[in-house]
Design a protein around this motif. Sequence first.
Motif, mmCIF file in Angstrom:
data_model
loop_
_atom_site.group_PDB
_atom_site.id
_atom_site.type_symbol
_atom_site.label_atom_id
_atom_site.label_comp_id
_atom_site.label_asym_id
_atom_site.label_seq_id
_atom_site.Cartn_x
_atom_site.Cartn_y
_atom_site.Cartn_z
ATOM 1 N N ASP A 264 -41.152 -52.169 -16.333
ATOM 2 C CA ASP A 264 -42.137 -52.187 -17.658
ATOM 3 C C ASP A 264 -41.792 -53.477 -18.477
ATOM 4 O OD1 ASP A 264 -39.566 -51.930 -18.670
ATOM 5 O OD2 ASP A 264 -39.960 -50.327 -19.593
ATOM 6 N N ASN A 265 -41.165 -54.407 -17.659
ATOM 7 C CA ASN A 265 -40.783 -55.658 -18.564
ATOM 8 C C ASN A 265 -40.176 -55.642 -19.811
ATOM 9 O OD1 ASN A 265 -41.895 -57.513 -16.377
ATOM 10 N ND2 ASN A 265 -44.062 -56.739 -16.890
ATOM 11 N N GLU B 285 -37.637 -60.930 -9.896
ATOM 12 C CA GLU B 285 -36.645 -61.131 -11.137
ATOM 13 C C GLU B 285 -35.775 -59.730 -11.379
ATOM 14 O OE1 GLU B 285 -36.485 -61.550 -15.770
ATOM 15 O OE2 GLU B 285 -38.260 -62.348 -14.774
ATOM 16 N N PHE B 286 -34.401 -59.936 -11.276
ATOM 17 C CA PHE B 286 -33.604 -58.701 -11.215
ATOM 18 C C PHE B 286 -32.349 -58.871 -12.535
ATOM 19 C CE2 PHE B 286 -29.431 -57.014 -9.750
ATOM 20 C CZ PHE B 286 -30.039 -55.452 -9.643
#
Length: 72
Positions: A12-13, A47-48
């Motif tokens: 969901d950023n 991206e983690f």
Amino acid sequence: NGGNYNVYNIYDNNYKTAWVEGIIDYGIGEWIEYQFSTLNDSIEGIEFCNGYVKNKKTFKENSRVKKMKMYF
């Protein structure tokens, strides 16, 4: 605690949300799988964010990944 920690929070950023696997222990051995269509999807990066980074207190009170395997 009445929070929403479902799997949709993974993408969901929003750094104020998190996915929690829903078991009592630390989540060792839990996993996530993504499947992409080779015809339509283009992946430019992953991206983690390791840990629940909602704020400093939440980060310290929750577990983080210590070891991770990724397969492509």
